[in-house]
Design an enzyme around this catalytic site. Structure first.
Site, short mmCIF file in Angstrom:
data_model
loop_
_atom_site.label_atom_id
_atom_site.label_comp_id
_atom_site.label_asym_id
_atom_site.label_seq_id
_atom_site.Cartn_x
_atom_site.Cartn_y
_atom_site.Cartn_z
N GLN A 145 0.84 -1.20 0.00
CA GLN A 145 0.00 0.00 0.00
C GLN A 145 0.87 1.24 0.00
O GLN A 145 0.38 2.36 -0.07
CB GLN A 145 -0.88 0.01 1.25
CG GLN A 145 -1.81 -1.18 1.34
CD GLN A 145 -2.45 -1.29 2.72
OE1 GLN A 145 -3.43 -0.63 3.01
NE2 GLN A 145 -1.88 -2.11 3.58
N ASN A 146 2.19 1.04 0.12
CA ASN A 146 3.09 2.18 0.18
C ASN A 146 3.36 2.73 -1.21
O ASN A 146 3.26 2.02 -2.21
CB ASN A 146 4.41 1.77 0.86
CG ASN A 146 4.17 1.38 2.31
OD1 ASN A 146 3.12 1.68 2.87
ND2 ASN A 146 5.13 0.72 2.91
N HIS B 52 -1.44 1.36 -4.42
CA HIS B 52 -1.82 2.76 -4.23
C HIS B 52 -0.95 3.73 -5.02
O HIS B 52 -0.87 4.91 -4.70
CB HIS B 52 -1.80 3.11 -2.73
CG HIS B 52 -2.88 2.42 -1.95
ND1 HIS B 52 -2.89 2.31 -0.58
CD2 HIS B 52 -4.00 1.78 -2.38
CE1 HIS B 52 -3.97 1.63 -0.20
NE2 HIS B 52 -4.65 1.30 -1.27
N CYS C 64 2.11 20.35 -21.63
CA CYS C 64 0.92 20.85 -22.35
C CYS C 64 0.29 22.03 -21.62
O CYS C 64 -0.67 22.63 -22.11
CB CYS C 64 -0.11 19.73 -22.55
SG CYS C 64 -1.14 19.42 -21.10
N GLY D 293 2.93 -4.15 9.12
CA GLY D 293 2.86 -2.69 9.30
C GLY D 293 1.66 -2.03 8.66
O GLY D 293 1.77 -0.93 8.15
N THR D 294 0.54 -2.72 8.70
CA THR D 294 -0.67 -2.08 8.17
C THR D 294 -1.76 -2.13 9.23
O THR D 294 -1.90 -3.13 9.94
CB THR D 294 -1.16 -2.70 6.84
OG1 THR D 294 -2.44 -2.15 6.52
CG2 THR D 294 -1.24 -4.20 6.87
N ASN E 172 3.18 -6.20 13.63
CA ASN E 172 2.75 -4.82 13.85
C ASN E 172 3.16 -4.38 15.25
O ASN E 172 3.23 -5.20 16.16
CB ASN E 172 1.22 -4.71 13.69
CG ASN E 172 0.77 -3.29 13.40
OD1 ASN E 172 1.03 -2.38 14.17
ND2 ASN E 172 0.09 -3.11 12.29
N ALA F 74 8.78 -3.95 12.45
CA ALA F 74 8.99 -4.79 11.26
C ALA F 74 10.48 -4.97 10.98
O ALA F 74 10.92 -6.06 10.62
CB ALA F 74 8.29 -4.17 10.06
P1 NAD Z 1 -1.45 3.26 8.54
O1 NAD Z 1 -0.72 4.55 8.72
O2 NAD Z 1 -2.91 3.26 8.62
O3 NAD Z 1 -0.94 2.24 9.65
C1 NAD Z 1 0.39 2.00 9.92
C2 NAD Z 1 0.44 0.73 10.76
O4 NAD Z 1 1.81 0.40 10.93
C3 NAD Z 1 -0.15 0.86 12.16
O5 NAD Z 1 -0.96 -0.27 12.41
C4 NAD Z 1 1.07 0.87 13.09
O6 NAD Z 1 0.81 0.25 14.34
C5 NAD Z 1 2.06 0.06 12.29
N1 NAD Z 1 3.46 0.38 12.53
C6 NAD Z 1 4.03 1.60 12.72
N2 NAD Z 1 5.36 1.48 12.83
C7 NAD Z 1 5.65 0.16 12.68
C8 NAD Z 1 6.86 -0.59 12.67
N3 NAD Z 1 8.05 0.00 12.82
N4 NAD Z 1 6.78 -1.92 12.48
C9 NAD Z 1 5.56 -2.54 12.34
N5 NAD Z 1 4.39 -1.87 12.34
C10 NAD Z 1 4.43 -0.53 12.50
O7 NAD Z 1 -0.93 2.67 7.20
P2 NAD Z 1 -1.59 1.71 6.14
O8 NAD Z 1 -2.28 0.59 6.84
O9 NAD Z 1 -0.54 1.41 5.17
O10 NAD Z 1 -2.73 2.53 5.39
C11 NAD Z 1 -2.77 3.89 5.08
C12 NAD Z 1 -2.41 4.37 3.70
O11 NAD Z 1 -1.26 5.09 3.93
C13 NAD Z 1 -2.03 3.47 2.61
O12 NAD Z 1 -2.93 3.64 1.59
C14 NAD Z 1 -0.66 4.00 2.08
O13 NAD Z 1 -0.74 4.27 0.70
C15 NAD Z 1 -0.48 5.27 2.78
N6 NAD Z 1 0.88 5.62 3.27
C16 NAD Z 1 2.00 5.25 2.61
C17 NAD Z 1 3.25 5.59 3.11
C18 NAD Z 1 4.50 5.18 2.37
O14 NAD Z 1 4.47 5.03 1.16
N7 NAD Z 1 5.60 4.97 3.08
C19 NAD Z 1 3.34 6.31 4.30
C20 NAD Z 1 2.16 6.68 4.94
C21 NAD Z 1 0.93 6.32 4.41
#
Ligand code: NAD
Length: 236
Positions: free
Chosen positions: A97-98, A115, A146, A183-184, A209, A227
């Site tokens: 999702q990152n 995403h 453009c 980490g989601t 997580n 993670a």
């Molecule tokens: P989220 O921000 O909703 O949740 C993050 C999760 O990661 C939480 O459950 C938290 O407890 C956990 N977490 C935090 N640090 C951690 C670690 N060091 N090790 C393990 N777990 C850890 O994120 P999501 O679930 O990915 O959803 C939100 C949306 O955020 C996605 O659509 C994504 O596109 C976007 N997003 C992307 C980035 C990126 O590209 N790096 C950064 C922020 C948000």
């Protein structure tokens, strides 16, 4: 941990569902939890088509700030452990999702990007896409050759996921013997629904997580911690 390691050792089809927590140890803030705020705004207020229509410069300032953070960052031991795992598993997919691209930087090849990609700029007038890693961008909001307004090549809340990526992710979830959920917060749908698809097809669910999530009580194994620390130990 021992049990989860054994499942992984036996598996030939492994799918990872990754979220912002995977990149947290690279110094990239997650949307939820500590560091989730930018100025006084929540991500959900900025990552929408409505916010962009209202104030493209503000939304771009936020993306530009994130692009700078990501440009200064690099993959962490969690990303690298997944790249190592990929080498050992015949059918491996990393559904992310990152939008930061750190998975590929760590050496992962089988990345399914749900995403989008923060380094892509897409013109709202002519649809042209271009990759630009300049950070910060010299002019905000950026414009296409453009003359049209460009938007970040990411999927915003309320927008559909790219078709090809979504069907590849569904196949990877349905075909997995083991799914690693890293980490989601498992609250952003439809991506979060992939864990239930995998469960229905009989996959073992291993969650990594920092905190308890909606998945934790349902997971076959829920590993609490960072993670970047747990993945290298799990995949030794
Ligand atoms: P989220 O921000 O909703 O949740 C993050 C999760 O990661 C939480 O459950 C938290 O407890 C956990 N977490 C935090 N640090 C951690 C670690 N060091 N090790 C393990 N777990 C850890 O994120 P999501 O679930 O990915 O959803 C939100 C949306 O955020 C996605 O659509 C994504 O596109 C976007 N997003 C992307 C980035 C990126 O590209 N790096 C950064 C922020 C948000």
């Amino acid at each position: 941990m021992q049990q989860a390691r054994a499942w992984l050792e036996r598996a030939s089809r492994v799918t990872v569902l990754a979220g912002a927590g995977l990149s947290a140890e690279s110094g990239i803030p997650t949307f939820r939890g500590t560091g989730g705020l930018w100025r006084q705004f929540r991500a959900e207020e900025l990552a929408t088509p409505q916010a962009f229509a209202r104030d493209p410069k503000l939304v771009w300032e936020w993306y530009d700030w994130r692009r700078v953070r990501i440009a200064q960052a690099g993959p962490n031991p969690g990303h690298r452990a997944l790249a190592e795992l990929e080498k050992k598993i015949p059918a491996f997919a990393l559904v992310t999702q990152n939008v930061d691209g750190l998975e590929e930087q760590a050496g992962c090849h089988s990345v399914i990007r749900l995403h989008g990609d923060i380094w892509i700029l897409r013109c709202l007038a002519c649809g042209r896409e271009r990759r630009d890693r300049t950070a910060p961008l010299p002019v905000l909001p950026p414009a296409c050759s453009c003359g049209g307004l460009e938007r970040p090549g990411v999927v915003w809340f309320g927008e559909p996921l790219p078709n090809a990526a979504w069907s590849a992710a569904e196949d990877a979830a349905a075909g997995a013997e083991v799914m690693l959920v890293v980490g989601t917060s498992v609250v952003v749908y439809p991506a979060a629904g992939l864990v239930w698809n995998a469960r229905q097809s009989g996959a073992k669910l291993i969650e990594i997580n920092l905190e308890e999530t909606a998945l934790s009580p349902e997971a076959d194994c829920s590993l609490r911690g960072k993670a970047g620390e747990i993945l290298p130990r799990l995949l030794l």
